[in-house]
Write an enzyme that holds these catalytic residues in place. Structure first.
Site, PDB file in Angstrom:
ATOM      1  N   HIS A 144       0.860  -1.169   0.000  1.00  0.00           N
ATOM      2  CA  HIS A 144       0.000   0.000   0.000  1.00  0.00           C
ATOM      3  C   HIS A 144       0.901   1.226   0.000  1.00  0.00           C
ATOM      4  O   HIS A 144       1.730   1.383   0.883  1.00  0.00           O
ATOM      5  CB  HIS A 144      -0.873  -0.042   1.265  1.00  0.00           C
ATOM      6  CG  HIS A 144      -1.795   1.116   1.389  1.00  0.00           C
ATOM      7  ND1 HIS A 144      -2.044   1.733   2.593  1.00  0.00           N
ATOM      8  CD2 HIS A 144      -2.505   1.781   0.460  1.00  0.00           C
ATOM      9  CE1 HIS A 144      -2.891   2.734   2.382  1.00  0.00           C
ATOM     10  NE2 HIS A 144      -3.183   2.776   1.108  1.00  0.00           N
ATOM     11  N   SER A 161      -3.957   5.245   5.443  1.00  0.00           N
ATOM     12  CA  SER A 161      -4.853   5.804   4.432  1.00  0.00           C
ATOM     13  C   SER A 161      -5.430   7.115   4.939  1.00  0.00           C
ATOM     14  O   SER A 161      -5.717   7.266   6.125  1.00  0.00           O
ATOM     15  CB  SER A 161      -5.956   4.817   4.066  1.00  0.00           C
ATOM     16  OG  SER A 161      -6.639   4.418   5.204  1.00  0.00           O
ATOM     17  N   GLY A 162      -5.549   8.052   4.025  1.00  0.00           N
ATOM     18  CA  GLY A 162      -6.100   9.353   4.384  1.00  0.00           C
ATOM     19  C   GLY A 162      -5.049  10.333   4.856  1.00  0.00           C
ATOM     20  O   GLY A 162      -5.354  11.488   5.155  1.00  0.00           O
ATOM     21  N   GLY A 164      -2.620  11.522   3.096  1.00  0.00           N
ATOM     22  CA  GLY A 164      -2.288  12.485   2.044  1.00  0.00           C
ATOM     23  C   GLY A 164      -1.205  12.032   1.086  1.00  0.00           C
ATOM     24  O   GLY A 164      -0.544  12.851   0.464  1.00  0.00           O
ATOM     25  N   LYS A 165      -1.066  10.713   0.949  1.00  0.00           N
ATOM     26  CA  LYS A 165      -0.063  10.195   0.011  1.00  0.00           C
ATOM     27  C   LYS A 165      -0.390  10.607  -1.421  1.00  0.00           C
ATOM     28  O   LYS A 165       0.460  11.117  -2.143  1.00  0.00           O
ATOM     29  CB  LYS A 165      -0.017   8.664   0.071  1.00  0.00           C
ATOM     30  CG  LYS A 165       0.433   8.100   1.394  1.00  0.00           C
ATOM     31  CD  LYS A 165       0.463   6.587   1.354  1.00  0.00           C
ATOM     32  CE  LYS A 165      -0.884   5.919   1.187  1.00  0.00           C
ATOM     33  NZ  LYS A 165      -1.793   6.134   2.312  1.00  0.00           N
ATOM     34  N   SER A 166      -1.644  10.367  -1.808  1.00  0.00           N
ATOM     35  CA  SER A 166      -2.025  10.657  -3.185  1.00  0.00           C
ATOM     36  C   SER A 166      -1.959  12.152  -3.462  1.00  0.00           C
ATOM     37  O   SER A 166      -1.561  12.581  -4.549  1.00  0.00           O
ATOM     38  CB  SER A 166      -3.431  10.140  -3.480  1.00  0.00           C
ATOM     39  OG  SER A 166      -3.469   8.749  -3.324  1.00  0.00           O
ATOM     40  N   ASP A 183      -1.599   3.911  -4.692  1.00  0.00           N
ATOM     41  CA  ASP A 183      -2.278   3.128  -3.659  1.00  0.00           C
ATOM     42  C   ASP A 183      -2.050   1.632  -3.641  1.00  0.00           C
ATOM     43  O   ASP A 183      -2.269   0.990  -2.631  1.00  0.00           O
ATOM     44  CB  ASP A 183      -3.793   3.383  -3.671  1.00  0.00           C
ATOM     45  CG  ASP A 183      -4.193   4.133  -2.417  1.00  0.00           C
ATOM     46  OD1 ASP A 183      -3.296   4.602  -1.702  1.00  0.00           O
ATOM     47  OD2 ASP A 183      -5.394   4.246  -2.146  1.00  0.00           O
ATOM     48  N   GLU A 208      -6.706   8.348  -7.197  1.00  0.00           N
ATOM     49  CA  GLU A 208      -7.920   8.765  -6.515  1.00  0.00           C
ATOM     50  C   GLU A 208      -7.580   9.910  -5.582  1.00  0.00           C
ATOM     51  O   GLU A 208      -6.706   9.809  -4.732  1.00  0.00           O
ATOM     52  CB  GLU A 208      -8.521   7.625  -5.697  1.00  0.00           C
ATOM     53  CG  GLU A 208      -9.909   7.965  -5.180  1.00  0.00           C
ATOM     54  CD  GLU A 208     -10.104   7.714  -3.686  1.00  0.00           C
ATOM     55  OE1 GLU A 208     -11.174   8.104  -3.168  1.00  0.00           O
ATOM     56  OE2 GLU A 208      -9.220   7.168  -3.021  1.00  0.00           O
ATOM     57  N   ARG A 249      17.364  14.046  13.259  1.00  0.00           N
ATOM     58  CA  ARG A 249      17.469  15.485  13.054  1.00  0.00           C
ATOM     59  C   ARG A 249      18.602  15.863  12.121  1.00  0.00           C
ATOM     60  O   ARG A 249      18.573  16.906  11.492  1.00  0.00           O
ATOM     61  CB  ARG A 249      17.633  16.203  14.403  1.00  0.00           C
ATOM     62  CG  ARG A 249      16.464  15.959  15.348  1.00  0.00           C
ATOM     63  CD  ARG A 249      15.146  16.409  14.734  1.00  0.00           C
ATOM     64  NE  ARG A 249      15.039  17.842  14.661  1.00  0.00           N
ATOM     65  CZ  ARG A 249      14.412  18.603  15.545  1.00  0.00           C
ATOM     66  NH1 ARG A 249      13.804  18.051  16.565  1.00  0.00           N
ATOM     67  NH2 ARG A 249      14.366  19.892  15.392  1.00  0.00           N
TER      68      ARG A 249
END
Lengths: 316, 93
Positions: A144, A161-162, A164-166, A183, A208, A249
């Site tokens: 994924h 999911s959700g 903000g990868k796409s 995805d 998507e 860092r």
């Protein structure tokens, strides 16, 4: 979580289509499976030694084998050639557009093992066959995530999911980088140390975007906005919890993630409002590239600091 | 926890119902995945689910891991049934 599969199951007819080989005999056998990535040149077998015959491999017959075959007497020709046709042998390929000896053709039809012909020389033919087999029969898995080619670096963006990868990938594509898969990324190991990612056919060129829906990347950004496949050289993990762990860092140590049998550099980028993800991923990719070219900025930074302190000590 | 379903809809797990299932899955915090022929995708991702091209007669496994895994699995089973993707005893949980 990760299941290892074979990239594809392939039959002799797939090889014929891919490499445009001519079927000379044994047509009924084109549905035979190819199971080995390796090739065999049965020269020593034609000389009568069958102890090491790799019968499950594709048999490549080039000028050496044909010349040698022609020196055998008829009885030897009959006997030895027939011994090459085994239950597990997928097919024979003759190079150089040779005229194929009749005894091969007879056995091909008898045992339903195809005889194929190529107009190439033996070495380039073997390279072609081997490259094709290595890819098709490679160990493979899927993950994924979104795979983008950023400045030539294959970056696999991961995260819940959700997160903000796409969206990050969309911004990258808008900036001229190339999408490989959204995805669901099929990953195969071309060789150990070399992972290649590609898109499942059904979703190739689509993304998507929540709130908008399915976007056709080619229609929207042009054919140059996608790539068919790309070697994965960096994995970027997006994370939302700001305190889940200490982030690197300086970036001196290089974390790795193991996918199949290959370790790939891996970084975690924390997500907070106001951070421009696409820019961060671009910078991570360029940094990766610099490191690949031998420039380790973090190490340089530390070395400069140490040198400065040392000088200061000496001047005391 | 994991549950097996058989896709009975002749159009397979096609776009519209797949969206409903994905939306149902997205309401839960548990990690939800769908496994088909050895490939595992995120059930909260429409692209992931559609990329598998699941046809009629396919055996699929839904895996749920997390605090609300039981509720999530029940909700997904019901959604699969209501959308007519899977029929039969599979969905009676």
């Amino acid at each position: 979580m990760m299941e290892m599969l074979r990239m594809n199951d392939i039959k002799v007819k797939d090889l014929i289509d891919e490499l445009q080989l001519e079927v000379i005999a044994g047509k009924d056998g084109i549905n035979r499976w190819i199971t080995s990535k390796m090739l065999s040149r049965p020269g020593i077998e034609l000389a009568g030694l069958f102890d090491f015959y790799e019968e499950d491999r594709i048999q490549i017959i080039g000028s050496k084998e044909v010349t040698f075959f022609n020196r055998l007497n008829e009885d030897e020709q009959e006997k030895r050639v027939e011994q090459l046709f085994k239950e597990k042998t997928p097919c024979f390929i003759f190079s150089n557009h040779f005229d194929i000896p009749q005894v091969f053709l007879n056995n091909a039809d008898k045992y339903q093992i195809p005889i194929l012909r190529s107009d190439k020389h033996t070495t380039p033919l073997m390279t072609d066959v081997q490259t094709y087999l290595a890819e098709e029969l490679a160990d493979s898995t899927n993950m994924h995530g979104v795979l983008v080619d950023v400045h030539g670096v294959g970056v696999l963006i991961r995260g819940k999911s959700g997160i903000g990868k796409s969206e990050a990938a969309l911004e990258l594509v808008k900036r001229g980088h190339k999408l490989i898969a959204d995805d669901n990324v099929i990953i195969y190991e071309k060789e150990i140390g070399k992972l290649v990612g590609k898109s499942p056919k059904l979703i190739q060129k689509y993304m998507e975007i929540r709130g908008i829906g399915i976007v056709d990347v080619v229609q929207m950004f042009g054919a140059g906005a996608i790539r068919h496949k790309k070697e994965i050289t960096l994995v970027v993990n997006l994370e939302i919890e700001p305190n889940s762990h200490e982030y690197d860092r300086l970036g001196v140590e290089e974390a790795k993630i193991k996918i199949l049998n290959t370790e790939v550099p891996f970084i975690t980028i924390p997500i907070r409002p106001g951070r421009n993800l696409a820019t961060l991923i671009e910078v991570a990719a360029i940094n990766r590239r610099l490191r690949y070219m031998g420039l380790n900025t973090a190490q340089q930074f530390i070395d400069n600091f140490n040198e400065y302190i040392q000088k200061k000590e000496e001047n005391k | 926890m994991e549950k097996k379903f058989i896709v009975t809809d002749e159009a397979g797990l096609h776009a519209r119902p797949a969206t409903k299932v994905v939306n149902a899955a997205s309401r839960y915090s548990s990690e939800l995945t769908l496994k088909y022929k050895g490939r595992e995708v995120n059930l909260k991702s429409i692209m992931g689910v559609m990329s598998l091209g699941i046809g009629q007669g396919s055996e699929i496994f839904i895996n749920a891991k997390g605090e609300d895994e039981e509720e999530a699995l029940v909700a997904i089973a019901h959604e699969l049934r209501d959308q007519g993707i899977c029929t039969g005893p599979d969905t009676n949980i």
